[in-house]
Design a protein around this motif. Structure first.
Motif, mmCIF file in Angstrom:
data_model
loop_
_atom_site.group_PDB
_atom_site.id
_atom_site.type_symbol
_atom_site.label_atom_id
_atom_site.label_comp_id
_atom_site.label_asym_id
_atom_site.label_seq_id
_atom_site.Cartn_x
_atom_site.Cartn_y
_atom_site.Cartn_z
ATOM 1 N N GLY A 111 2.135 -3.996 -5.427
ATOM 2 C CA GLY A 111 1.033 -4.590 -6.178
ATOM 3 C C GLY A 111 1.579 -5.281 -7.425
ATOM 4 N N THR A 112 0.746 -6.165 -8.010
ATOM 5 C CA THR A 112 1.200 -6.890 -9.216
ATOM 6 C C THR A 112 0.112 -6.815 -10.296
ATOM 7 O OG1 THR A 112 0.191 -8.938 -8.433
ATOM 8 C CG2 THR A 112 2.511 -8.561 -7.841
ATOM 9 N N GLY A 113 0.531 -6.927 -11.558
ATOM 10 C CA GLY A 113 -0.422 -6.950 -12.669
ATOM 11 C C GLY A 113 -1.332 -5.730 -12.628
ATOM 12 N N ALA A 114 -2.640 -6.001 -12.704
ATOM 13 C CA ALA A 114 -3.613 -4.889 -12.697
ATOM 14 C C ALA A 114 -3.576 -4.135 -11.369
ATOM 15 C CB ALA A 114 -5.022 -5.433 -12.941
ATOM 16 N N GLY A 115 -2.985 -4.775 -10.362
ATOM 17 C CA GLY A 115 -2.933 -4.146 -9.030
ATOM 18 C C GLY A 115 -1.676 -3.330 -8.787
ATOM 19 N N GLU A 116 -0.834 -3.195 -9.828
ATOM 20 C CA GLU A 116 0.419 -2.428 -9.664
ATOM 21 C C GLU A 116 0.086 -0.989 -9.258
ATOM 22 O OE1 GLU A 116 3.717 -3.215 -9.710
ATOM 23 O OE2 GLU A 116 3.926 -1.103 -9.113
ATOM 24 N N GLY A 117 0.680 -0.552 -8.122
ATOM 25 C CA GLY A 117 0.412 0.805 -7.643
ATOM 26 C C GLY A 117 -0.707 0.870 -6.622
ATOM 27 N N TYR A 118 -1.340 -0.278 -6.354
ATOM 28 C CA TYR A 118 -2.492 -0.281 -5.420
ATOM 29 C C TYR A 118 -2.201 -1.021 -4.120
ATOM 30 C CZ TYR A 118 -4.900 1.658 -9.410
ATOM 31 O OH TYR A 118 -5.257 2.474 -10.465
ATOM 32 N N THR A 119 -0.905 -1.207 -3.852
ATOM 33 C CA THR A 119 -0.441 -1.655 -2.537
ATOM 34 C C THR A 119 0.590 -0.643 -2.085
ATOM 35 O OG1 THR A 119 -0.800 -4.025 -2.917
ATOM 36 C CG2 THR A 119 0.862 -3.419 -1.277
ATOM 37 N N VAL A 120 0.417 -0.128 -0.838
ATOM 38 C CA VAL A 120 1.373 0.834 -0.293
ATOM 39 C C VAL A 120 1.760 0.398 1.120
ATOM 40 C CG1 VAL A 120 1.827 3.260 0.225
ATOM 41 C CG2 VAL A 120 0.226 2.659 -1.604
ATOM 42 N N ASN A 121 3.046 0.097 1.313
ATOM 43 C CA ASN A 121 3.537 -0.328 2.628
ATOM 44 C C ASN A 121 4.461 0.731 3.215
ATOM 45 O OD1 ASN A 121 2.321 -2.875 3.092
ATOM 46 N ND2 ASN A 121 3.640 -3.781 1.526
ATOM 47 N N ALA A 122 4.255 1.023 4.489
ATOM 48 C CA ALA A 122 5.137 1.947 5.218
ATOM 49 C C ALA A 122 5.686 1.207 6.435
ATOM 50 C CB ALA A 122 4.373 3.194 5.649
ATOM 51 N N PRO A 123 6.782 0.453 6.240
ATOM 52 C CA PRO A 123 7.385 -0.234 7.389
ATOM 53 C C PRO A 123 8.099 0.758 8.299
ATOM 54 C CG PRO A 123 8.684 -0.630 5.403
ATOM 55 C CD PRO A 123 7.474 0.154 4.987
ATOM 56 N N LEU A 124 7.980 0.550 9.622
ATOM 57 C CA LEU A 124 8.544 1.494 10.600
ATOM 58 C C LEU A 124 9.367 0.712 11.619
ATOM 59 C CD1 LEU A 124 5.258 3.546 11.105
ATOM 60 C CD2 LEU A 124 7.314 4.354 9.920
ATOM 61 N N PRO A 125 10.417 1.313 12.174
ATOM 62 C CA PRO A 125 11.315 0.581 13.083
ATOM 63 C C PRO A 125 10.743 0.453 14.490
ATOM 64 C CG PRO A 125 12.067 2.834 12.831
ATOM 65 C CD PRO A 125 10.908 2.666 11.891
#
Ligand SMILES: NCCCNCCCCCC(O)(O)C(F)(F)F
Ligand SMILES: [Zn+2]
Length: 343
Positions: free
Chosen positions: A237-251
């Protein structure tokens, strides 16, 4: 569970997508939605209702007006230039060392507003895309009105579409429109959970600088898989959204056990966010038999996904995204919904 559906989805049926080095028959085709509808009816999942038309004022809550104007007029411009025998596809992009100044010629415009060459604009695309967006917003309205859960059975899908770009078979971001509708109907915080095999780059981009929407996604690692250029774990996340994007990439080859462990981590993040509502981008291309994907979930692994989401105890809007094993897409997608309902 209430289902929202419009037969207008069938107006999107591309003649080809550029992939594997050639123009191939499209995998994102009408039979996908028809098979899910058939299964939902077979198991008596719930009533099926048509969408309400929310109009352009709802679309501009997420999409740029110039992009909507492009989508609405693209086919006519393409047909005027080329005749109607081929679908509208891009051929050059404003990449590094070029300038993203929108051209006037349709070849340049479709390239300015598209992120890939796999998303054909056809005579019925604008109609189908708006119907799919209205299906998602109608489902969100049902949930805002107090229904525990609703299923937006729409196509074309939406999670690759940004505020002003189409791609990955997507034109309007149905899940983002549903989330925004829930906020406009009074929710203060909405979580979007994307379980499609592919990263929802569009949904992430739309909400990346906002704290009122938490975007969580588990998906094939973009180092290996479409969309290739977003979806890494360091995107938070960026700016006010920092911490509000969570990605779990998997193989590639991820099994149900590893996939469910990643889902558990995202569910715990959603619980800590304590949203008023949940939107699920429901793709079932995580299925081991999916023709374009490489995870290893089996049909029996889908109901437990729904059961885990039910434990979040949130008003939930399920929005159909991907899944290309047409024979099994119905039992897999409806399996999630049956699991959610405790069936
Ligand atoms: N050789 C394989 C080429 C794959 N090209 C594009 C894949 C797009 C996936 C779309 C999706 O499944 O994420 C959605 F949910 F949006 F439909
Ligand atoms: Zn997908």
């Amino acid at each position: 569970m209430q289902i929202v559906y419009s037969a207008d989805h069938a107006r999107q049926h591309g003649r080809g997508e550029l992939t594997d080095g050639r123009l191939m028959p499209v995998v994102e085709k009408p039979a996908r939605a028809e098979m899910v509808l058939k299964r939902a009816q077979e198991v008596g999942l719930g009533d099926i209702m048509p969408p309400r038309d929310f109009g352009r004022e709802a679309l501009v809550r997420i999409h740029r007006p110039d992009y909507l104007a492009f989508l609405e007029g693209a086919w006519a411009e393409w047909e005027a230039e080329r005749g109607g025998e081929t679908d509208c596809l891009p051929l050059i992009w404003p990449v590094r060392n070029l300038r993203a100044v929108c051209p006037t010629h349709i070849d340049g415009k479709v390239s300015y507003y598209a992120l890939d060459a796999g998303t054909p604009i056809t005579p019925g695309t604008w109609t189908a895309a708006r119907a799919s967006a209205n299906v998602a917003m109608t489902a969100a309205d049902l949930v805002a009105d107090g229904t525990r859960a609703a299923f937006a059975l729409g196509r074309p899908p939406g999670h690759h579409a940004t505020a002003d770009q189409l791609g990955g078979y997507c034109f309007l971001n149905n899940a983002a429109l549903a989330a925004q509708r829930l906020l406009d109907r009074g929710a203060e915080r909405v979580a979007v959970l994307d379980v499609d095999y592919h990263h929802g780059n569009g949904t992430q981009a739309i909400f990346e600088d906002r704290a009122d929407v938490l975007f969580c996604s588990l998906h094939a690692d973009p180092k290996q898989e479409f969309p290739y250029f977003l979806g890494h774990a360091d995107e938070t996340g960026t700016g006010a959204g920092e911490g509000y994007t969570v990605n779990a990439p998997l193989p590639w080859g991820t099994t149900a056990e590893a996939w469910m462990a990643a889902l558990e981590r995202l569910c715990q993040r959603i619980e800590s966010y304590a949203p008023d509502a949940l939107v699920v981008s429901l793709g079932v291309d995580t299925y081991k038999g999916d023709p374009i994907s490489r995870f290893a979930l089996d049909t029996s692994d889908f109901p437990p996904i729904g059961a885990r989401l039910a434990k979040l105890a949130l008003p939930t809007t399920f929005v159909m995204e991907g899944g290309y094993a047409v024979e099994e897409i119905g039992v897999n997608a409806v399996g999630v919904l049956q699991g959610f309902e405790g069936g």
